[in-house]
Design an enzyme around this catalytic site. Structure first.
Site, PDB file in Angstrom:
ATOM      1  N   LYS A  53     -23.346 -27.574  30.799  1.00 64.57           N
ATOM      2  CA  LYS A  53     -22.548 -26.228  31.634  1.00 64.57           C
ATOM      3  C   LYS A  53     -23.287 -25.281  32.178  1.00 64.57           C
ATOM      4  O   LYS A  53     -23.282 -24.939  33.258  1.00 64.57           O
ATOM      5  CB  LYS A  53     -21.448 -26.102  30.632  1.00 64.57           C
ATOM      6  CG  LYS A  53     -20.520 -24.922  31.498  1.00 64.57           C
ATOM      7  CD  LYS A  53     -19.544 -25.620  32.128  1.00 64.57           C
ATOM      8  CE  LYS A  53     -18.769 -24.449  33.022  1.00 64.57           C
ATOM      9  NZ  LYS A  53     -18.300 -25.141  34.382  1.00 64.57           N
ATOM     10  N   LYS A  63     -21.361 -13.743  33.399  1.00 67.62           N
ATOM     11  CA  LYS A  63     -21.528 -14.294  31.814  1.00 67.62           C
ATOM     12  C   LYS A  63     -22.397 -15.507  31.827  1.00 67.62           C
ATOM     13  O   LYS A  63     -23.282 -15.595  31.091  1.00 67.62           O
ATOM     14  CB  LYS A  63     -20.098 -14.208  31.041  1.00 67.62           C
ATOM     15  CG  LYS A  63     -19.971 -14.634  29.726  1.00 67.62           C
ATOM     16  CD  LYS A  63     -19.934 -16.311  29.746  1.00 67.62           C
ATOM     17  CE  LYS A  63     -18.438 -16.532  30.140  1.00 67.62           C
ATOM     18  NZ  LYS A  63     -18.100 -17.914  29.931  1.00 67.62           N
TER      19      LYS A  63
END
Ligand code: NAD
Length: 299
Positions: free
Chosen positions: A170, A238
């Site tokens: 991811k 993030k």
């Protein structure tokens, strides 16, 4: 399967609603009452607390913003570790750091709870249409056991290998996507500053070798002046930070990812961190004092 779902935001909300529609018995929890109600309306039970959700289910899933949020829900007081029954499977669907998921898994294993990392890709539209990709790392038998639930909200469901590999896949995917997006912003600004109509430029690029999903996302936002949050700059920032941490651990130079991280930092410094990630377009527009897309429309 009896499923617990914690974190019903942009992604968690539609993913959970599809699990309910898939016929599973679901108990939900979120800090936002409306988010809970949206699932209760479809037949879920409001758990009222993490403890109440975790203690009653076979599989508990989380979709939360930051690694520290996942850590608090999994390992904190009143959390999953304190309340789930031995044999429960815990799946974190958030984009998390491999190091954090391993830390959580180790602590939960001591309570006979199996942890899987199962981050997702496909955005809010994909979550609504149950067409997202789910990349799952960890124990294969537990992955197989969860398959009926995964199938209710995802389309491409892949076992990526050992625990943490879902997160790795991811983070790599998102670094590539955001880099494409930033290249799109830079290219669109260059074209507009040089005098070409952005709609014409867009028509060319989407039919040429500069096209990508990231490009399309940023071009759509820029041309329609729509930066309403579906996936925020803060969350993308993030994700890139986590990819950079991964590279730090490996002593691998990343040349492009940190550049894009800095562009996001510029966007956040203008209080635009809560806008859609495509708002990185505005960093270029501010520097050039020119807008890509129809003048006079929403900055
Ligand atoms: P979001 O901020 O929209 O949703 C998070 C939800 O978690 C909120 O409803 C919040 O109230 C809830 N929450 C936070 N702390 C909680 C707690 N202690 N107990 C209960 N509920 C709590 O975020 P999102 O966009 O849905 O993203 C969730 C995760 O999925 C993130 O890790 C993100 O990086 C990842 N992700 C997002 C997208 C996207 O397009 N938005 C796509 C893929 C992956």
């Amino acid at each position: 399967m009896k499923v617990g779902f914690i974190g019903l935001g942009h992604m968690g909300g539609p993913m959970c609603r599809n699990i309910i529609k898939g016929g599973h018995e679901v108990i939900v929890h979120d800090l936002v009452a409306d988010a809970v109600q949206g699932c209760v309306d479809l037949g879920a039970t409001a758990g009222g607390s993490i403890a109440n959700v975790a203690s009653q289910v076979e599989v508990v899933m989380t979709s939360l913003p930051m690694p520290k949020d996942v850590e608090a829900v999994a390992l904190g007081p009143g959390g999953i570790g304190e309340n789930a029954k031995p044999g429960t499977i815990y799946v974190d669907l958030s984009t998390n750091s491999p190091a954090m998921i391993r830390k959580i898994a180790e602590a939960l294993a001591a309570k006979d709870i199996v942890t899987l990392d199962g981050p997702v890709s496909g955005g809010v539209v994909g979550a609504e249409n149950a067409t997202i990709a789910i990349m799952v790392g960890g124990d294969k038998a537990s992955f197989d056991a969860c398959m009926p639930v995964f199938e209710s909200f995802g389309k491409t469901i892949v076992h990526t290998g050992e625990l943490g590999t879902g997160c790795i896949a991811k983070l790599v995917n998102n670094m590539i996507a955001f880099t494409n997006m930033a290249a799109g912003a830079e290219g669109l600004m260059l074209g507009v500053a040089a005098g070409i109509d952005p709609a014409i430029l867009d028509q060319i690029i989407r039919n040429s070798s500069g096209d990508s999903m990231g490009y399309r996302g940023i071009a759509k936002s820029a041309l329609e002046r729509d930066f309403a949050p579906a996936f925020t700059v803060d969350l993308a920032y993030k994700d890139l930070r986590l990819a950079m941490e991964l590279a730090d651990d490996l002593d691998m130079p990343l040349l492009l990812g940190p550049q894009v991280h800095n562009i996001m930092r510029m966007t956040r410094s203008k209080d635009q961190g809560g806008e859609n990630v495509t708002a990185i377009m505005k960093a270029y527009e501010d520097i050039m004092d020119k807008q890509v897309g129809p003048a006079g429309k929403n900055r």
